[in-house]
Design a protein around this motif. Structure first.
Motif, PDB file in Angstrom:
ATOM      1  N   ALA A  35       0.851  -1.189   0.000  1.00 54.92           N
ATOM      2  CA  ALA A  35       0.000   0.000   0.000  1.00 54.92           C
ATOM      3  C   ALA A  35       0.888   1.241   0.000  1.00 54.92           C
ATOM      4  CB  ALA A  35      -0.914   0.007   1.223  1.00 54.92           C
ATOM      5  N   VAL A  36       0.493   2.240  -0.768  1.00 62.47           N
ATOM      6  CA  VAL A  36       1.277   3.465  -0.899  1.00 62.47           C
ATOM      7  C   VAL A  36       1.621   4.041   0.468  1.00 62.47           C
ATOM      8  CG1 VAL A  36       1.228   5.854  -1.725  1.00 62.47           C
ATOM      9  CG2 VAL A  36       0.361   4.031  -3.173  1.00 62.47           C
ATOM     10  N   GLU A  37       0.619   4.122   1.338  1.00 64.50           N
ATOM     11  CA  GLU A  37       0.860   4.767   2.637  1.00 64.50           C
ATOM     12  C   GLU A  37       1.824   3.974   3.511  1.00 64.50           C
ATOM     13  OE1 GLU A  37      -3.117   2.629   2.729  1.00 64.50           O
ATOM     14  OE2 GLU A  37      -2.219   4.139   1.446  1.00 64.50           O
ATOM     15  N   VAL A  38       1.879   2.680   3.348  1.00 64.94           N
ATOM     16  CA  VAL A  38       2.810   1.850   4.126  1.00 64.94           C
ATOM     17  C   VAL A  38       4.231   2.013   3.593  1.00 64.94           C
ATOM     18  CG1 VAL A  38       3.430  -0.507   4.772  1.00 64.94           C
ATOM     19  CG2 VAL A  38       1.041   0.193   4.789  1.00 64.94           C
ATOM     20  N   VAL A  39       4.390   1.886   2.290  1.00 62.65           N
ATOM     21  CA  VAL A  39       5.723   1.970   1.685  1.00 62.65           C
ATOM     22  C   VAL A  39       6.284   3.386   1.815  1.00 62.65           C
ATOM     23  CG1 VAL A  39       7.090   1.627  -0.406  1.00 62.65           C
ATOM     24  CG2 VAL A  39       5.191   0.075   0.123  1.00 62.65           C
ATOM     25  N   ARG A  64       9.482   6.525  -4.849  1.00 64.26           N
ATOM     26  CA  ARG A  64       8.347   6.479  -5.783  1.00 64.26           C
ATOM     27  C   ARG A  64       7.030   6.439  -5.010  1.00 64.26           C
ATOM     28  NH1 ARG A  64       7.769   4.910 -11.292  1.00 64.26           N
ATOM     29  NH2 ARG A  64       9.894   5.700 -11.378  1.00 64.26           N
ATOM     30  N   ALA A  65       6.983   5.663  -3.943  1.00 69.66           N
ATOM     31  CA  ALA A  65       5.758   5.584  -3.135  1.00 69.66           C
ATOM     32  C   ALA A  65       5.451   6.934  -2.493  1.00 69.66           C
ATOM     33  CB  ALA A  65       5.907   4.508  -2.070  1.00 69.66           C
ATOM     34  N   ARG A  66       6.467   7.629  -2.032  1.00 73.09           N
ATOM     35  CA  ARG A  66       6.250   8.952  -1.425  1.00 73.09           C
ATOM     36  C   ARG A  66       5.719   9.942  -2.454  1.00 73.09           C
ATOM     37  NH1 ARG A  66      11.650   8.782   2.430  1.00 73.09           N
ATOM     38  NH2 ARG A  66      10.699   7.401   3.968  1.00 73.09           N
ATOM     39  N   ARG A  74      -5.441   9.022  -0.257  1.00 78.05           N
ATOM     40  CA  ARG A  74      -5.150   7.719   0.359  1.00 78.05           C
ATOM     41  C   ARG A  74      -5.953   6.623  -0.336  1.00 78.05           C
ATOM     42  NH1 ARG A  74      -1.007   7.636   3.958  1.00 78.05           N
ATOM     43  NH2 ARG A  74      -0.854   9.657   4.893  1.00 78.05           N
ATOM     44  N   LEU A  75      -5.260   5.519  -0.617  1.00 75.14           N
ATOM     45  CA  LEU A  75      -5.916   4.390  -1.284  1.00 75.14           C
ATOM     46  C   LEU A  75      -6.631   3.522  -0.257  1.00 75.14           C
ATOM     47  CD1 LEU A  75      -3.053   3.279  -3.680  1.00 75.14           C
ATOM     48  CD2 LEU A  75      -5.078   4.610  -4.251  1.00 75.14           C
ATOM     49  N   ASN A  76      -7.738   2.964  -0.681  1.00 76.81           N
ATOM     50  CA  ASN A  76      -8.433   2.015   0.178  1.00 76.81           C
ATOM     51  C   ASN A  76      -7.823   0.643  -0.056  1.00 76.81           C
ATOM     52  OD1 ASN A  76     -10.098   0.299   1.522  1.00 76.81           O
ATOM     53  ND2 ASN A  76     -11.984   0.917   0.494  1.00 76.81           N
ATOM     54  N   SER A  77      -7.074   0.148   0.929  1.00 71.76           N
ATOM     55  CA  SER A  77      -6.361  -1.115   0.731  1.00 71.76           C
ATOM     56  C   SER A  77      -6.922  -2.254   1.573  1.00 71.76           C
ATOM     57  CB  SER A  77      -4.876  -0.917   1.040  1.00 71.76           C
ATOM     58  OG  SER A  77      -4.721  -0.495   2.370  1.00 71.76           O
ATOM     59  N   SER A  78      -8.143  -2.112   2.072  1.00 71.17           N
ATOM     60  CA  SER A  78      -8.674  -3.165   2.945  1.00 71.17           C
ATOM     61  C   SER A  78      -8.781  -4.506   2.229  1.00 71.17           C
ATOM     62  CB  SER A  78     -10.030  -2.758   3.509  1.00 71.17           C
ATOM     63  OG  SER A  78     -10.946  -2.516   2.462  1.00 71.17           O
ATOM     64  N   HIS A  79      -9.180  -4.514   0.956  1.00 63.41           N
ATOM     65  CA  HIS A  79      -9.276  -5.790   0.241  1.00 63.41           C
ATOM     66  C   HIS A  79      -7.891  -6.373  -0.021  1.00 63.41           C
ATOM     67  CE1 HIS A  79      -8.535  -3.169  -3.196  1.00 63.41           C
ATOM     68  NE2 HIS A  79      -8.201  -4.248  -3.889  1.00 63.41           N
TER      69      HIS A  79
END
Length: 91
Positions: A35-39, A64-66, A74-79
């Motif tokens: 996930a973008v926010e994690v990386v 790149r992620a930053r 923010r992306l929804n990464s729950s799935h």
């Protein structure tokens, strides 16, 4: 369940980096770095350590992620969390 990097928006961007192929994307995925926010919040040296990526490449991945994090909402990464758990537990 098959791992499919095309289903993960961040991986589409990272795949364009020289040195990032399917095997390295899978390593990032299994390390929970999909996930973008994690990386974007990760320390590049820790990314290198847990994934086996060369340090310079880990710096590029985090950079790149930053950049993506700044450009997008923010992306929804729950799935993706469910996909991650199922894929990595089957290994």
């Amino acid at each position: 369940m098959e791992f499919d990097a095309r289903e993960i928006p961040l991986f589409g961007e990272l795949a364009a980096l020289p040195g990032i192929g399917p095997r390295r994307l899978e390593r990032l995925f299994c390390a929970g770095l999909f996930a973008v926010e994690v990386v974007s919040g990760a320390d590049p040296m820790e990314v290198a350590q847990v994934t086996g990526l060369p340090r310079a490449l880990a710096v590029e991945v985090v950079t790149r992620a930053r950049e993506l994090d700044r450009k997008s909402t923010r992306l929804n990464s729950s799935h993706l969390v469910i996909s991650y758990a199922v894929f990595c537990l089957k290994k």
